[in-house]
Design a protein around this motif. Structure first.
Motif, mmCIF file in Angstrom:
data_model
loop_
_atom_site.group_PDB
_atom_site.id
_atom_site.type_symbol
_atom_site.label_atom_id
_atom_site.label_comp_id
_atom_site.label_asym_id
_atom_site.label_seq_id
_atom_site.Cartn_x
_atom_site.Cartn_y
_atom_site.Cartn_z
ATOM 1 N N MET A 181 -35.027 139.237 102.197
ATOM 2 C CA MET A 181 -35.430 140.534 101.686
ATOM 3 C C MET A 181 -35.138 140.576 100.186
ATOM 4 S SD MET A 181 -34.823 144.342 103.299
ATOM 5 C CE MET A 181 -33.472 143.825 104.257
ATOM 6 N N LYS A 182 -36.069 141.122 99.441
ATOM 7 C CA LYS A 182 -35.954 141.187 97.986
ATOM 8 C C LYS A 182 -34.784 142.083 97.582
ATOM 9 C CE LYS A 182 -39.834 141.198 95.915
ATOM 10 N NZ LYS A 182 -41.122 141.512 95.295
ATOM 11 N N THR A 183 -34.000 141.640 96.603
ATOM 12 C CA THR A 183 -32.846 142.408 96.129
ATOM 13 C C THR A 183 -33.278 143.437 95.090
ATOM 14 O OG1 THR A 183 -32.331 140.955 94.273
ATOM 15 C CG2 THR A 183 -31.359 140.380 96.435
ATOM 16 N N LEU A 184 -32.402 144.393 94.840
ATOM 17 C CA LEU A 184 -32.668 145.383 93.800
ATOM 18 C C LEU A 184 -32.830 144.684 92.449
ATOM 19 C CD1 LEU A 184 -32.978 148.246 92.745
ATOM 20 C CD2 LEU A 184 -30.475 148.379 92.610
ATOM 21 N N GLY A 185 -32.001 143.703 92.173
ATOM 22 C CA GLY A 185 -32.119 142.972 90.905
ATOM 23 C C GLY A 185 -33.477 142.320 90.732
ATOM 24 N N GLN A 242 -38.860 142.414 88.157
ATOM 25 C CA GLN A 242 -40.312 142.360 88.317
ATOM 26 C C GLN A 242 -40.983 143.619 87.778
ATOM 27 O OE1 GLN A 242 -40.734 141.362 92.484
ATOM 28 N NE2 GLN A 242 -40.476 139.176 92.077
ATOM 29 N N LEU A 243 -40.418 144.781 88.057
ATOM 30 C CA LEU A 243 -41.007 146.016 87.528
ATOM 31 C C LEU A 243 -40.969 146.014 86.009
ATOM 32 C CD1 LEU A 243 -39.634 148.748 89.979
ATOM 33 C CD2 LEU A 243 -41.939 147.799 89.900
ATOM 34 N N GLU A 244 -39.810 145.682 85.453
ATOM 35 C CA GLU A 244 -39.660 145.669 83.995
ATOM 36 C C GLU A 244 -40.630 144.691 83.336
ATOM 37 O OE1 GLU A 244 -36.172 145.113 80.618
ATOM 38 O OE2 GLU A 244 -35.687 144.794 82.726
ATOM 39 N N ALA A 245 -40.875 143.557 83.969
ATOM 40 C CA ALA A 245 -41.772 142.538 83.420
ATOM 41 C C ALA A 245 -43.251 142.847 83.670
ATOM 42 C CB ALA A 245 -41.426 141.176 84.027
ATOM 43 N N GLY A 246 -43.527 143.893 84.441
ATOM 44 C CA GLY A 246 -44.916 144.203 84.768
ATOM 45 C C GLY A 246 -45.454 143.342 85.890
ATOM 46 N N SER A 298 -41.440 137.914 97.223
ATOM 47 C CA SER A 298 -42.673 137.467 96.580
ATOM 48 C C SER A 298 -42.454 137.433 95.074
ATOM 49 C CB SER A 298 -43.843 138.389 96.935
ATOM 50 O OG SER A 298 -43.631 139.668 96.383
ATOM 51 N N GLU A 299 -43.425 136.881 94.372
ATOM 52 C CA GLU A 299 -43.343 136.756 92.912
ATOM 53 C C GLU A 299 -43.645 138.073 92.203
ATOM 54 O OE1 GLU A 299 -42.350 133.959 91.255
ATOM 55 O OE2 GLU A 299 -41.873 133.260 93.270
ATOM 56 N N ILE A 300 -44.195 139.029 92.940
ATOM 57 C CA ILE A 300 -44.494 140.348 92.377
ATOM 58 C C ILE A 300 -43.981 141.416 93.341
ATOM 59 C CG2 ILE A 300 -46.513 139.604 91.060
ATOM 60 C CD1 ILE A 300 -48.234 140.737 93.313
#
Length: 103
Positions: free
Chosen positions: A1-5, A10-14, A79-81
């Motif tokens: 499962m994807k972590t908060l970090g 990913q959000l910050e990088a778009g 995932s990568e995004i």
């Protein structure tokens, strides 16, 4: 499962994509990609949905540089995004400090 970090980076990088629903909501609510990237810097998990209908997800709270509060629900699948499921500006009549649902 994807972590908060991972989600924050990913959000910050778009590195995010919208579901069809989220894309419509972003347009209707005038939430820009830039605001999502800005909020990504400060997001925290306020609700976790490990048993969500399609995949584990969580509700995030973040703030833009202009101090606009945003709730962003994202998938926690590795995932990568980051996939954005929905997003909105929380209503103060429904949320206490944007983090706790009013009963």
């Amino acid at each position: 499962m994807k972590t908060l970090g991972d989600i924050q980076k990913q959000l910050e990088a778009g590195a995010f994509e919208f579901t069809r629903h989220a894309f419509k909501r972003a347009i209707e609510r005038n939430i820009s990609d830039r605001e999502i990237r800005e909020a990504g810097v400060t997001v925290t998990i306020i609700e976790d949905y490990p048993d969500d209908k399609y995949a584990p997800s969580c509700l995030l709270l973040g703030f833009t540089e202009a101090k606009r509060a945003l709730h962003i629900q994202v998938s926690r699948i590795e995932s990568e995004i980051t996939k954005i499921i929905t997003l909105y500006e929380p209503d103060e009549n429904e949320w206490i400090n944007y983090t706790t649902r009013r009963k």
